[in-house]
Design a protein around this motif. Structure first.
Motif, mmCIF file in Angstrom:
data_model
loop_
_atom_site.group_PDB
_atom_site.id
_atom_site.type_symbol
_atom_site.label_atom_id
_atom_site.label_comp_id
_atom_site.label_asym_id
_atom_site.label_seq_id
_atom_site.Cartn_x
_atom_site.Cartn_y
_atom_site.Cartn_z
ATOM 1 N N TYR A 260 14.824 2.813 -3.205
ATOM 2 C CA TYR A 260 14.130 4.183 -3.056
ATOM 3 C C TYR A 260 12.917 3.819 -2.298
ATOM 4 C CZ TYR A 260 17.657 6.269 -6.210
ATOM 5 O OH TYR A 260 18.828 6.429 -6.627
ATOM 6 N N GLU A 261 12.553 4.532 -1.286
ATOM 7 C CA GLU A 261 11.517 4.520 -0.477
ATOM 8 C C GLU A 261 10.411 5.260 -1.035
ATOM 9 O OE1 GLU A 261 10.673 2.190 1.615
ATOM 10 O OE2 GLU A 261 12.618 1.451 2.751
ATOM 11 N N MET A 262 9.502 4.535 -1.598
ATOM 12 C CA MET A 262 8.273 5.566 -2.360
ATOM 13 C C MET A 262 7.290 6.062 -1.189
ATOM 14 S SD MET A 262 9.559 4.736 -5.278
ATOM 15 C CE MET A 262 8.492 5.242 -6.406
ATOM 16 N N GLY A 263 7.112 5.436 -0.219
ATOM 17 C CA GLY A 263 6.140 5.935 0.830
ATOM 18 C C GLY A 263 6.609 5.579 2.296
ATOM 19 N N GLY A 264 5.876 5.066 3.197
ATOM 20 C CA GLY A 264 6.531 4.808 4.517
ATOM 21 C C GLY A 264 7.839 3.955 4.517
ATOM 22 N N THR A 265 8.585 4.738 5.248
ATOM 23 C CA THR A 265 10.046 4.614 5.341
ATOM 24 C C THR A 265 10.741 4.061 6.551
ATOM 25 O OG1 THR A 265 10.363 6.097 3.703
ATOM 26 C CG2 THR A 265 12.363 5.408 4.750
ATOM 27 N N GLY B 67 0.786 -1.189 -0.016
ATOM 28 C CA GLY B 67 0.045 0.020 -0.082
ATOM 29 C C GLY B 67 0.874 1.211 -0.066
ATOM 30 N N ARG B 68 0.683 2.027 1.032
ATOM 31 C CA ARG B 68 1.500 3.246 1.195
ATOM 32 C C ARG B 68 3.010 3.290 1.518
ATOM 33 N NH1 ARG B 68 -3.058 6.584 4.510
ATOM 34 N NH2 ARG B 68 -3.729 4.556 4.747
ATOM 35 N N SER B 69 3.321 2.016 1.800
ATOM 36 C CA SER B 69 4.650 1.854 2.168
ATOM 37 C C SER B 69 5.497 0.815 1.355
ATOM 38 C CB SER B 69 4.863 1.045 3.449
ATOM 39 O OG SER B 69 4.565 2.102 4.715
ATOM 40 N N TRP B 70 6.136 1.163 0.165
ATOM 41 C CA TRP B 70 6.834 0.273 -0.664
ATOM 42 C C TRP B 70 8.246 0.856 -1.112
ATOM 43 C CZ3 TRP B 70 6.924 0.660 -6.330
ATOM 44 C CH2 TRP B 70 6.139 1.772 -6.890
ATOM 45 N N SER B 71 9.056 -0.101 -1.596
ATOM 46 C CA SER B 71 10.467 0.574 -2.073
ATOM 47 C C SER B 71 10.422 0.088 -3.442
ATOM 48 C CB SER B 71 11.258 -0.090 -1.176
ATOM 49 O OG SER B 71 11.277 -1.253 -0.831
ATOM 50 N N SER B 72 11.369 0.687 -4.078
ATOM 51 C CA SER B 72 11.738 0.420 -5.463
ATOM 52 C C SER B 72 13.271 0.229 -5.388
ATOM 53 C CB SER B 72 11.580 1.453 -6.409
ATOM 54 O OG SER B 72 12.188 1.372 -7.783
ATOM 55 N N ASN B 73 13.711 -0.970 -5.941
ATOM 56 C CA ASN B 73 15.077 -1.317 -6.063
ATOM 57 C C ASN B 73 15.412 -1.064 -7.588
ATOM 58 O OD1 ASN B 73 14.196 -2.925 -3.543
ATOM 59 N ND2 ASN B 73 16.569 -2.976 -3.599
ATOM 60 N N ILE B 74 16.225 0.170 -7.682
ATOM 61 C CA ILE B 74 16.908 0.639 -9.055
ATOM 62 C C ILE B 74 18.457 0.470 -8.855
ATOM 63 C CG2 ILE B 74 16.872 2.392 -10.558
ATOM 64 C CD1 ILE B 74 14.410 3.431 -9.581
#
Ligand code: FAD
Length: 486
Positions: free
Chosen positions: A86-91, A74-81
């Motif tokens: 990179y934390e897109m929301g909750g961190t 949901g509002r907490s997810w990360s992208s591995n680039i």
């Protein structure tokens, strides 16, 4: 796997919609039969829904998890680039957050945290930018300035708000708390306008806007006091709890453990890419229809859909008037969180405020990428709100509002335009909590409503989502066991 969510930009690739994430679930569904009547359907695979689905399935209940997106979190997810999260929301998480820490210990992730800041080298300065120019301070001076400004803001009782919010995890709002919930931070600032130095005012206002993602007028002063109380009534506590410790592998490396454990129980069925359109409920159970027309049936339901999008689902019978009114009011947080990978290594140790003129208000060095570049994270909100993907030059200029920097990459998620969130973490305008907190938490026939947005303790945090998911699963299990509910 690549999620449809999120954006990235580099000079070579331009703007791209969708970013890679280990939170994307493949295959997207393991539903075997459309005729199954589940014990409980959980709608929403954020931390609240994941916790509820896991706990219910481990308790032996037949669970269906329905999620609108292609991923968990949901509002907490990360992208591995390129190997970097990179934390897109909750961190950020902290061991003082009891629900989060219980789960971190459960999954043996105690040693997978790292500290966002690195003040060991580089410019090591706090940059306070306003239309009058940029002032430079040491981080010790920054802490002192922040502590003095916030202490003046919260000191309504001569003891830093401790008598107004003496038990920050309690659901009972005292008359004093209600009074301050009907007051905005703008109202409070008007009361103390002669006590704050110009710099203290800049610091207090920008810190409040970092917390609420709203405007000073739309930020409940009580909820700010609540955050302050949860953080141990000090600025140092705010840093520890709110912006310091994050997962080395990103939030999705945490969330995936909840999902995997639920799946391993053998009791979890799931369907992603399944936005729920309609929910019918009554004495005989619950019937849920997705936008594509797929129908699912269950005895009980846990609705883990956020406040700002609850009215987008049709309930039959309709939502109770108090909950409906709360959802119509919604929360005010329109946080704009943007990451930049920059080639300026010395900025790894900067922290900064750029206010009130800039689109990004609060930023700092958050890490070092595999290429040896600096990762900067920055936050804006309803104040000077903008959509980062709409005008990349504006977005890049907002970073220059802290200090000149050479931007190689941007990564972000537009939470305001996200149809399954319509905003970032919950932050209430004056009056919402004192009028509707109870309504938001009440159950309706066979539906338990659970979400970080109406948690009692760390409301609007990951910890609050887990608190709520735990409560929901306990309630549903109690139903099946014929026990009293919580
Ligand atoms: P959500 O995560 O919103 O989950 C709800 C789920 O329901 C979503 O997956 C959504 O897609 C789904 N859904 C919605 N509508 C439907 C529908 N019709 N049908 C099916 N599914 C639907 N918290 C912290 O603790 N620390 C932080 O540092 C922090 N920073 C944050 C920064 C940002 C930019 C944001 C946005 C949030 C931040 N938070 C932070 C808050 C935290 O992320 C949230 O409070 C928490 O993740 C909410 O969890 P939830 O499960 O209650 O709700």
């Amino acid at each position: 796997m690549t999620s449809k969510d999120g954006y990235s930009w580099t000079k070579a690739q331009g703007l791209r919609a969708g970013v890679p994430s280990i939170g994307v679930i493949e295959p997207p569904s393991n539903v075997k039969s459309a005729d199954t009547v589940y014990d409980v359907i959980v709608v929403g695979a954020g931390y609240c829904g994941l916790t509820a689905a896991r706990d219910a399935s481990l308790a032996g209940l037949k669970v269906l998890l329905l999620e609108a997106r292609d991923r968990i979190g949901g509002r907490s997810w990360s992208s591995n680039i390129e190997g970097y999260p990179y934390e897109m929301g909750g961190t950020w998480v902290f061991w003082g957050q009891a629900n989060v820490w219980r789960e971190i210990a459960r999954y043996g992730m105690q040693d997978e945290l790292e500290i966002s800041y690195d003040f060991s080298r580089g410019i090591n300065k706090y940059l306070l930018s306003s239309p009058q120019g940029t002032q430079t301070f040491t981080h010790e001076e920054e802490d002192a300035l922040m502590q003095s400004s916030l202490a003046k803001l919260v000191n309504v009782d001569g003891c830093l708000g401790k008598t107004v919010v003496p038990f920050p995890h309690s659901g009972v709002m005292t008359p004093e708390a209600r009074k301050y919930d009907h007051m905005s931070v703008a109202d409070r600032l008007a009361e103390i306008k002669n006590d704050l130095t110009p710099n203290e005012r800049l610091c207090a206002e920008s810190f409040v806007l970092l917390c609420s993602g709203g405007t000073l007028e739309t930020t409940s002063f009580y909820e700010f006091l609540h955050w302050w109380a949860l953080s141990g009534y000090s600025y140092e506590g705010c840093i520890d709890y709110l912006v310091k410790y994050k997962f080395r592998g990103g939030q999705s490396s945490f969330a995936i453990n909840f999902f995997k454990e639920a799946l391993a129980s053998g009791n979890l069925t799931y369907a992603f890419n399944s936005p729920v359109a309609n929910i019918q409920h009554g004495g005989n159970g619950v019937q849920i229809t997705t936008r594509s027309g797929q129908t699912y049936k269950s005895t009980k339901m846990i609705c883990a859909i956020p406040l700002n999008v609850l009215n987008d689902v049709a309930f039959d019978p309709p939502l109770a008037p108090g909950r409906k009114a709360a959802a119509t009011t919604g929360h005010v947080n329109q946080c704009v969180k943007v990451h930049a990978e920059i080639s300026d290594r010395d900025l790894r140790s900067f922290t900064g405020i750029s206010y009130p003129h800039n689109g990004l208000i609060y930023g700092f060095g958050d890490g070092e990428t595999p290429a040896g570049n600096t990762h900067v994270v920055a936050f804006g909100g309803q104040h000077n709100h903008f959509h980062p993907e709409e005008n990349l030059e504006h977005t890049k200029a907002a970073f220059q509002g802290f200090a000149p920097m050479n931007i190689e990459r941007l990564v972000f998620h537009n939470w305001s335009k996200d149809e399954f969130a319509k905003g970032a973490w919950f932050f209430p305008a004056p009056g919402l909590l004192s009028t509707h907190l109870k309504d938001m938490r009440a159950r309706e026939s066979n539906i338990v409503f659970a979400c970080s947005d109406w948690a009692l303790g760390w409301r609007s945090f990951i910890d609050g989502a887990i608190e709520e998911g735990t409560r929901a699963a306990i309630n549903v299990r109690a139903d099946f066991a014929g026990r009293a509910k919580l």
